[in-house]
Design an enzyme around this catalytic site. Structure first.
Site, mmCIF file in Angstrom:
data_model
loop_
_atom_site.group_PDB
_atom_site.id
_atom_site.type_symbol
_atom_site.label_atom_id
_atom_site.label_comp_id
_atom_site.label_asym_id
_atom_site.label_seq_id
_atom_site.Cartn_x
_atom_site.Cartn_y
_atom_site.Cartn_z
ATOM 1 N N TYR A 66 0.738 -1.244 0.070
ATOM 2 C CA TYR A 66 -0.145 -0.023 -0.041
ATOM 3 C C TYR A 66 0.745 1.263 -0.028
ATOM 4 O O TYR A 66 2.049 1.118 0.031
ATOM 5 C CB TYR A 66 -1.053 -0.012 1.202
ATOM 6 C CG TYR A 66 -0.336 0.494 2.554
ATOM 7 C CD1 TYR A 66 0.503 -0.662 3.301
ATOM 8 C CD2 TYR A 66 -0.631 1.438 3.332
ATOM 9 C CE1 TYR A 66 0.914 -0.344 4.460
ATOM 10 C CE2 TYR A 66 0.037 1.897 4.413
ATOM 11 C CZ TYR A 66 0.890 1.117 5.087
ATOM 12 O OH TYR A 66 1.451 1.307 6.194
ATOM 13 N N GLU A 80 12.868 3.187 13.708
ATOM 14 C CA GLU A 80 11.527 4.032 13.485
ATOM 15 C C GLU A 80 10.309 3.854 14.191
ATOM 16 O O GLU A 80 10.580 3.105 15.512
ATOM 17 C CB GLU A 80 11.072 3.810 11.926
ATOM 18 C CG GLU A 80 10.715 2.294 11.625
ATOM 19 C CD GLU A 80 10.158 2.269 10.446
ATOM 20 O OE1 GLU A 80 9.952 3.299 9.573
ATOM 21 O OE2 GLU A 80 9.762 0.947 9.961
ATOM 22 N N LYS A 114 6.494 -1.719 1.887
ATOM 23 C CA LYS A 114 5.430 -1.284 2.427
ATOM 24 C C LYS A 114 3.940 -2.037 2.352
ATOM 25 O O LYS A 114 3.238 -1.883 1.553
ATOM 26 C CB LYS A 114 4.942 0.282 1.931
ATOM 27 C CG LYS A 114 3.844 0.976 2.579
ATOM 28 C CD LYS A 114 4.093 2.499 2.504
ATOM 29 C CE LYS A 114 3.242 3.353 3.073
ATOM 30 N NZ LYS A 114 3.378 3.557 4.565
ATOM 31 N N LEU A 124 11.200 1.820 6.981
ATOM 32 C CA LEU A 124 10.493 1.947 5.722
ATOM 33 C C LEU A 124 11.153 3.342 4.960
ATOM 34 O O LEU A 124 11.438 4.195 6.017
ATOM 35 C CB LEU A 124 8.872 2.434 5.791
ATOM 36 C CG LEU A 124 8.247 2.763 4.613
ATOM 37 C CD1 LEU A 124 8.001 1.195 3.844
ATOM 38 C CD2 LEU A 124 7.095 3.548 4.782
HETATM 39 N N1 PDD Z 1 2.930 4.894 7.520
HETATM 40 N N2 PDD Z 1 7.427 3.961 8.800
HETATM 41 C C1 PDD Z 1 6.369 3.316 8.865
HETATM 42 C C2 PDD Z 1 6.460 1.985 9.451
HETATM 43 C C3 PDD Z 1 5.247 3.719 8.199
HETATM 44 O O1 PDD Z 1 4.088 2.958 8.208
HETATM 45 C C4 PDD Z 1 5.304 4.979 7.577
HETATM 46 C C5 PDD Z 1 4.156 5.582 6.934
HETATM 47 C C6 PDD Z 1 6.503 5.744 7.636
HETATM 48 C C7 PDD Z 1 6.513 7.219 7.161
HETATM 49 O O2 PDD Z 1 6.548 7.071 5.737
HETATM 50 P P1 PDD Z 1 5.903 8.234 4.859
HETATM 51 O O3 PDD Z 1 7.011 9.490 5.166
HETATM 52 O O4 PDD Z 1 6.475 7.963 3.187
HETATM 53 O O5 PDD Z 1 4.626 8.300 4.959
HETATM 54 C C8 PDD Z 1 7.669 5.200 8.200
HETATM 55 C C9 PDD Z 1 1.595 5.483 6.857
HETATM 56 C C10 PDD Z 1 1.330 6.841 6.813
HETATM 57 C C11 PDD Z 1 0.726 4.451 7.203
HETATM 58 O O6 PDD Z 1 0.874 3.454 7.387
HETATM 59 O O7 PDD Z 1 -0.629 5.381 7.424
#
Ligand code: PDD
Length: 300
Positions: A32, A182, A150, A206
């Site tokens: 996703y 993270e 992801k 991620l």
């Molecule tokens: N999550 N690390 C993890 C485990 C994440 O699930 C996410 C984002 C990020 C940040 O990635 P980005 O800056 O590309 O949004 C880091 C999304 C927002 C979610 O699962 O809703």
């Protein structure tokens, strides 16, 4: 009721149905993206589609859609919903097949779903006097070894987030082999002696689009930033801690395991970085720039 996109159709969300034998449902055989939309425009779209393609390649799920085709689908979704500030959720599964079987099917008929939900009003106040940080705990990272994909297999992330909520905190920073990687749905930044530190890309985090944007902004602004592993024991001595994601932007942390970080206020580097982030977004709102490409410097 919002409008969703499912396998080529735009339809009311409640009518969007997926078969119970869908591999996304049975195996989390699925990836996703979450893409923010400001003033009707997709933010960091190319980067999100690039990561989507990387995730698809990593799980060996071939898809033909071009960046332009994704853009058309998602821009139509934004228009159908009349939702100028929003988060788009895009999920692709390996599809539904007649029986539950671990083997990949011979031919892939993927399930493609996109939904949209409102994002809270953007905080553009430059004084930040009323901005409160969040509280986090640390816990062992119990996820798998391909956190760079992801994947929708997020049970460990949910358990670790719930652990934070049950202990009265807002989120959990995940620790693997003594290193803080993270949080449950965001990337980690630490400030120590005016230097920003964030873990490098690896299989254990991620590659956050917001993370990469913040790294580029810091370089652009001449703020010292290093990408290196962060020992969990370094966190308590940090001057500032931030978490970044597409929906949370840059979120300051002011409590770690019940102890105040720095002086308990949002820090000066967070203020600088947030101001830069908001400034670039405003340029996008006003139509001053159509998209932002950062490659050492901002190109309009
Ligand atoms: N999550 N690390 C993890 C485990 C994440 O699930 C996410 C984002 C990020 C940040 O990635 P980005 O800056 O590309 O949004 C880091 C999304 C927002 C979610 O699962 O809703």
């Amino acid at each position: 009721m919002s409008i969703a996109y499912l396998n080529g159709e735009f339809l009311p969300l409640e009518q969007a149905k997926v078969p119970v034998l869908d591999r996304g449902f049975l195996f989390a055989d699925s990836i996703y993206e979450v893409i923010p939309v400001y003033a009707g425009a997709l933010f960091r779209f190319k980067q999100h589609i690039q990561r989507l393609n990387n995730s698809l390649a990593a799980i060996k799920l071939p898809l033909q859609q071009t960046e332009q085709q994704w853009r058309e689908i998602l821009e139509t979704l934004i228009e159908c919903n009349d939702m100028p500030n929003a988060a788009i959720y895009l999920q692709i599964t390996r599809g539904a097949y007649p029986e539950r079987n671990h083997d990949f099917p011979q031919t892939v008929v993927p399930t493609i779903l996109a939904t949209i939900s409102p994002l809270p009003e953007v905080q553009t106040d430059s004084k930040h006097s009323d901005i409160k940080g969040i509280s986090v705990i640390t816990a062992e990272d119990i996820r798998w070894h391909r956190c760079d994909i992801k994947s929708t297999g997020l049970l460990a992330n949910c358990l670790l987030k719930q652990q934070a909520l049950e202990s009265g905190a807002d989120d959990t920073i995940l620790v693997r082999n003594g290193q803080a990687g993270e949080a449950t749905s965001s990337n980690l930044f630490v400030v120590k002696e005016r230097t920003i530190i964030t873990p490098p890309h690896s299989d254990h985090i991620l590659p956050g689009v917001t993370r990469d944007f913040v790294v580029a902004l810091a370089h652009l602004d001449g703020i010292p930033l290093v990408e290196r592993n962060i020992q969990a024991k370094e966190l308590s001595g940090a001057d500032e801690i931030w978490l970044t994601s597409s929906t949370k932007e840059i979120r300051p942390v002011t409590q770690l395991n019940g102890v105040t970080i720095g002086n308990g206020q949002v820090g000066p580097l967070w203020q600088r970085m947030n101001a830069l982030y908001q400034q670039l977004k405003k340029q996008l709102f006003s139509g001053e720039v159509k998209d932002l490409t950062i490659n050492g410097r901002i190109k309009h």
